[in-house]
Design a protein around this motif. Structure first.
Motif, short mmCIF file in Angstrom:
data_model
loop_
_atom_site.label_atom_id
_atom_site.label_comp_id
_atom_site.label_asym_id
_atom_site.label_seq_id
_atom_site.Cartn_x
_atom_site.Cartn_y
_atom_site.Cartn_z
N ILE A 304 0.84 -1.20 0.00
CA ILE A 304 0.00 0.00 0.00
C ILE A 304 0.88 1.25 0.00
CG2 ILE A 304 -1.62 1.33 1.41
CD1 ILE A 304 -2.81 -1.37 2.29
N GLY A 323 3.22 -3.55 -6.92
CA GLY A 323 2.00 -3.07 -6.30
C GLY A 323 1.26 -4.14 -5.52
N VAL A 324 0.13 -3.75 -4.98
CA VAL A 324 -0.66 -4.63 -4.12
C VAL A 324 -1.05 -5.92 -4.85
CG1 VAL A 324 -2.89 -4.84 -2.97
CG2 VAL A 324 -1.57 -2.74 -2.74
N LYS A 325 -1.52 -5.77 -6.10
CA LYS A 325 -2.04 -6.94 -6.80
C LYS A 325 -0.95 -7.96 -7.10
CE LYS A 325 -6.19 -4.92 -8.68
NZ LYS A 325 -6.86 -4.30 -9.81
N LYS A 328 -0.30 -9.89 -4.05
CA LYS A 328 -1.34 -10.88 -3.78
C LYS A 328 -1.13 -12.10 -4.64
CE LYS A 328 -5.08 -7.79 -2.43
NZ LYS A 328 -6.34 -7.22 -2.92
N TYR A 334 -3.09 -9.77 3.71
CA TYR A 334 -2.92 -8.73 4.73
C TYR A 334 -4.26 -8.51 5.43
CZ TYR A 334 -2.13 -3.94 6.54
OH TYR A 334 -2.03 -2.82 7.33
N GLY A 341 -13.26 0.17 6.98
CA GLY A 341 -12.64 1.42 6.51
C GLY A 341 -11.43 1.09 5.65
N VAL A 342 -10.67 0.06 6.06
CA VAL A 342 -9.57 -0.40 5.21
C VAL A 342 -9.85 -1.81 4.71
CG1 VAL A 342 -7.11 -0.85 5.04
CG2 VAL A 342 -7.90 1.06 6.41
N TYR A 359 -11.04 -10.48 -6.54
CA TYR A 359 -11.97 -10.15 -7.61
C TYR A 359 -11.33 -10.09 -8.99
CZ TYR A 359 -10.27 -5.43 -8.26
OH TYR A 359 -9.48 -4.37 -8.59
N MET B 232 -9.69 4.10 1.20
CA MET B 232 -8.66 3.30 1.86
C MET B 232 -8.78 1.82 1.48
SD MET B 232 -6.61 5.13 3.53
CE MET B 232 -5.80 3.82 4.48
N VAL B 235 -7.44 1.33 -2.03
CA VAL B 235 -5.98 1.30 -2.08
C VAL B 235 -5.49 -0.04 -1.55
CG1 VAL B 235 -3.89 2.34 -1.14
CG2 VAL B 235 -5.77 3.80 -1.84
N TYR B 236 -6.11 -0.51 -0.49
CA TYR B 236 -5.75 -1.80 0.11
C TYR B 236 -5.97 -2.94 -0.88
CZ TYR B 236 -6.96 -6.01 2.79
OH TYR B 236 -7.08 -7.29 3.24
N GLY B 238 -5.72 -2.69 -4.05
CA GLY B 238 -4.95 -2.47 -5.26
C GLY B 238 -5.74 -1.76 -6.34
#
Lengths: 498, 352
Positions: A304, A323-325, A328, A334, A341-342, A359, B232, B235-236, B238
């Motif tokens: 992130i 990046g995040v993807k 993953k 995580y 919220g997150v 997804y 948020m 972003v988490y 991706g």
């Protein structure tokens, strides 16, 4: 210690089944700086919220100068001379300093204001015009204005909720001097809520300790009590683990090399040279009081936060710039500290929230099929026994425990190689906590490398093989849970490293 | 002393939006009736006349559907943008910009194949609408400037631009000083499917399906929903939340622009300040009533189109056309109030 200005007796306050305050008695002495020590969730803030009129206790009574009062709202508290500075400032950003200070005292005479403003500007070393707009101020300056605001409201009892959390070390020393002046010259009674032992030592004369909603020790003289005693009071008896930790440990799955990070907004250094390695089948704990860089570290490992120095390696792949993807896809999961919220998006349905992790993978997309999403959720519901009767309902209609199970299930269902779990059991009841722990242990036995970030030493000692302690962005100590004692970990968490 | 407080309901009936709409519409009919009674008109006679003249015959039904087309397209544009929880108040301006886009391409290009020409002109309308919302979208994602205000302001700019064009560079010398651009040629008129029903309505059905797919069935729509729920979380996960918001705004603006293009090619055939009679604002009502659901927008848009036609013909019996506006606006108010009680319940609290 004879001038008791405020006393509470047997205060009890519950939220649902949770007793936030359980028969709490608390004393304040005029002109003294008091420390209120305790872990997160110990009830410190709840007690302060009762005193400042935000919460109404179910039981118990409050005496101010020997007279009994029922504080019905913050305005009433303010009229009784009690003012509170919250962690999140309550200033109107677009107003001037003067307008903020005189918000509830608009009839104050200009000269009186200027005399007082000059006096307190000097005490707080605030070199600003009263006409300066608050949004132009630094965080430290805003806090000074916030404290001055309760003084302008004629508060004699000042409750400060973790005031140093947002300050630099220099500003902290400055704050200490200002508070001492206020206590000695203005006979203000001050309460400092904190979980840093160092500050208790430096700031306070008298200290009280809370744990699990109870006052475990009252009115200790700071000079006469040792760090070890305070830590033991604060942490209580930590049960040593009953969990088998002899599972097979494999190769290194996650390698964090020399990671440093500066907050781009205020340029404050949040992490310095963090190094850690987690192997397959191993649970590594990160102990520390929240706000010492844990969130930043988790965000950096999960992708992130991308502006850091150092390297992150998963399964021998250097993913520092990925990046995040892509992370993953390397099978990293995580579980963020901030559940709603997150981890989960409020205002969005249960089913949409259940596929956040996967997804974009072929098992669900590229065309997002309702059927496949529904099956995915159904599988999560069955496998992790989640109570979510209506998939189309908004996520916040689930209970906290079920939200966390959904989040955990979603992140664990793909049997990840690396798991970052941040405060996974915070705010959950005993049964839910047990369930979450079992999920993590199953993953460990399967061969996951797990990074468990927690403030709960019970949890860390129960689950982890090894423990690191983070303090002000540095890993200051490392322990093995089988042969180290709780109080040395507790001392390290409080920033005492010997 | 007893006090009352509002508490959010755990589970909201899935059909609540539909029920609220029906209830809101009934409330609106009652309000309309009271106003008609105050003017010594018989509400039942008036409403049945409106009904007959708006959907009673193939011809009147066609007019109603033609009228509904820009309302629906603009409403879809608003709904797409709302997937990221942003409000498009600028559909009115985007409609004008769509029409301007059509005329701009028409006077600069000449094609013999009229089908391709029409498609290109409609594409230009889409781009015109997207261009119209470009600056609000940019300042939203770059600086966080409130899109409600910026999209509203662009309406005035674009209407000013239209007035300038039709009085200046595009002024038709044959229009007898009426401020309007020259008519486009008959070869680019959108033909009728049958009777008076324009192919514009077919485009409208197509784009309703497209919007429904985009919002509810596509990965992009999913990413928009998450981004709208929590930046948020996006972003988490991706997801580039700002990029989704930006694209949603451009696409939504394009839909409203297309409304203007279709209206020009099928109805007005030229740019003038009369391209839209507040379609962009009525579209906000439609989108809000339906909870931003494309199929709902199609149905309610059709009803509102019929109401407009019905409203314009009852002038002949001496009733103001504004009765249709009153019914449309009161439907929204009624529906919002009823929806509120679907979402919240009133609780009595004891205050000791």
């Amino acid at each position: 210690m004879n001038n008791k200005i405020l006393e509470t007796k047997n205060i009890t306050k519950s939220f649902g089944t949770l007793k936030a305050l359980d028969n709490v008695s608390f004393n304040l002495f005029e002109g003294k700086i008091h420390g209120l020590l305790g872990e997160n969730g110990a009830g410190k803030s709840s007690l302060m919220n009762v005193l400042s009129g935000l919460y109404q206790p179910e039981k118990g009574s409050i005496y101010i100068k020997k007279q009994k009062y029922k504080i019905s709202n913050p305005d009433h508290a303010s009229r009784l001379g009690i003012g509170m500075v919250h962690q999140e400032f309550r200033l109107i950003e677009s107003f001037s300093i003067k307008d903020n200070l005189t918000l509830s005292r608009s009839n104050i005479h200009k000269d009186d204001f200027m005399t007082a403003f000059k006096k307190y500007s000097e005490i707080f070393a605030l070199n600003l015009s009263e006409n300066e707009t608050v949004s132009n101020l630094s965080v430290g300056e805003k806090q000074k204005v916030e404290i001055m605001k309760i003084i302008f409201n004629n508060s004699n009892i000042m409750l400060l909720d973790e005031p140093t959390a947002v300050l630099t070390p220099q500003e902290t020393i400055q704050l200490k001097n200002s508070l001492e002046t206020l206590a000695t010259e203005d006979t203000k009674t001050i309460v400092l809520i904190t979980h840093k032992l160092k500050e208790i030592r430096e700031f306070t004369e008298i200290v009280s300790v809370m744990k699990n909603g109870k006052m475990v020790s009252q009115d200790l003289l700071t000079q006469k009590v040792s760090d070890n005693e305070l830590i033991n009071l604060m942490m209580g008896n930590v049960k040593k683990s009953q969990i088998n930790k002899d599972n097979t440990i494999g190769d290194v799955k996650l390698d964090v090399i020399n990671v440093s990070f500066k907050d781009p907004v205020n340029n404050i250094k949040k992490l310095s040279n963090v190094n850690l390695q987690i192997k397959s089948g191993e649970i590594l704990g990160l102990a520390g009081v929240s706000g010492n860089g844990q969130v930043e570290l988790a965000n950096i490992i999960s992708g992130i936060e991308r502006t850091f120095e150092g390297k992150i390696i998963i399964n021998d792949n250097d993913i520092s710039n990925k990046g995040v993807k892509s992370r993953k896809k390397l099978n990293l999961s995580y579980i963020p500290e901030n559940r709603l919220g997150v981890g989960l998006a409020p205002g969005v349905s249960v089913i949409d929230n259940s596929i956040v992790r996967d997804y974009f993978q072929t098992k669900l997309g590229p065309h997002l099929s309702k059927n496949r999403s529904a099956k995915y959720l159904e599988n999560l519901i069955n496998q992790f026994s989640i109570k979510a009767p209506n998939p189309k309902a908004e996520i916040s209609t689930l209970s906290g425990g079920n939200m966390q199970k959904l989040l955990m299930g979603r992140e664990l269902v793909g049997n990840p190689d690396v798991i970052i779990a941040a405060q996974p059991t915070r705010g959950l009841d005993v049964n839910a906590v047990e369930g979450i722990h079992n999920l993590l242990i199953d993953q460990r036995n399967r061969g996951s490398a797990i990074f468990l970030i927690s403030e709960d030493l019970d949890e860390l000692f129960k689950l982890c093989h090894r423990l690191l302690v983070i303090y002000e962005g540095k890993v200051i100590k490392s322990f093995t849970t089988t042969d180290s004692n709780i109080s040395s970990v507790g001392l390290a968490m409080a920033g005492i490293n010997e | 002393m007893n006090k009352y407080t509002l508490s959010k309901r755990q589970a909201v009936n899935e059909l609540s939006t539909f029920y609220s709409f029906i209830a809101g519409f009934l409330i609106a009919l009652i309000i309309g009736s009271i106003i008609l009674l105050a003017q010594d008109k018989n509400p039942i006679d008036t409403f049945s006349l409106m009904f007959r003249l708006s959907i009673g015959s193939v011809n009147s039904l066609s007019s109603s559907l033609n009228k509904a087309t820009p309302l629906i397209l603009a409403g879809l544009g608003i709904a797409i943008i709302n997937t990221v929880k942003l409000w498009n108040i600028g559909a009115e301006g985007q409609i004008f910009m769509g029409a301007i886009g059509v005329n701009f391409l028409y006077i600069n290009l000449s094609l013999s194949n009229s089908t391709i020409f029409i498609i290109l002109l409609l594409l230009s309308a889409f781009l015109g609408g997207a261009f119209c919302i470009l600056i609000p979208a940019l300042v939203k994602v770059l600086f966080g400037v409130n899109e409600i205000i910026t999209t509203l302001l662009t309406n005035y700019i674009v209407i000013g631009l239209t007035i300038y064009l039709v009085n200046g560079p595009w002024k038709d010398p044959d229009s007898l000083n009426f401020p309007a651009a020259a008519y486009v040629g008959k070869e680019v008129y959108l033909p009728n499917i049958f009777g008076k029903l324009s192919y514009g309505f077919l485009i409208c059905i197509l784009f309703t399906a497209l919007a429904h797919y985009l919002k509810n069935k596509s990965v992009f729509g999913y990413e928009m929903r998450i981004a709208g729920g929590s930046e948020m979380t996006a972003v988490y996960a991706g997801i580039n939340a700002k990029q989704k918001a930006f694209l949603a705004m451009l696409i939504g603006g394009g839909f409203a622009g297309l409304a203007g293009g279709v209206e020009l090619l099928s109805q007005t055939h030229r740019v003038s300040t009369g391209i839209s009679q507040g379609f962009g604002y009525t579209a906000i009502i439609i989108a809000a009533i339906t909870g931003m659901r494309p199929i709902g927008i199609f149905l309610v848009g059709t009803l509102f189109g019929a109401l407009s036609i019905g409203g314009s013909v009852i002038q002949t019996i001496g009733v103001s056309t504004y009765i249709a506006d009153i019914i449309q606006a009161s439907t929204l108010f009624g529906a919002l109030i009823i929806q509120f009680f679907f979402n919240y319940k009133l609780l009595k609290v004891d205050d000791d």
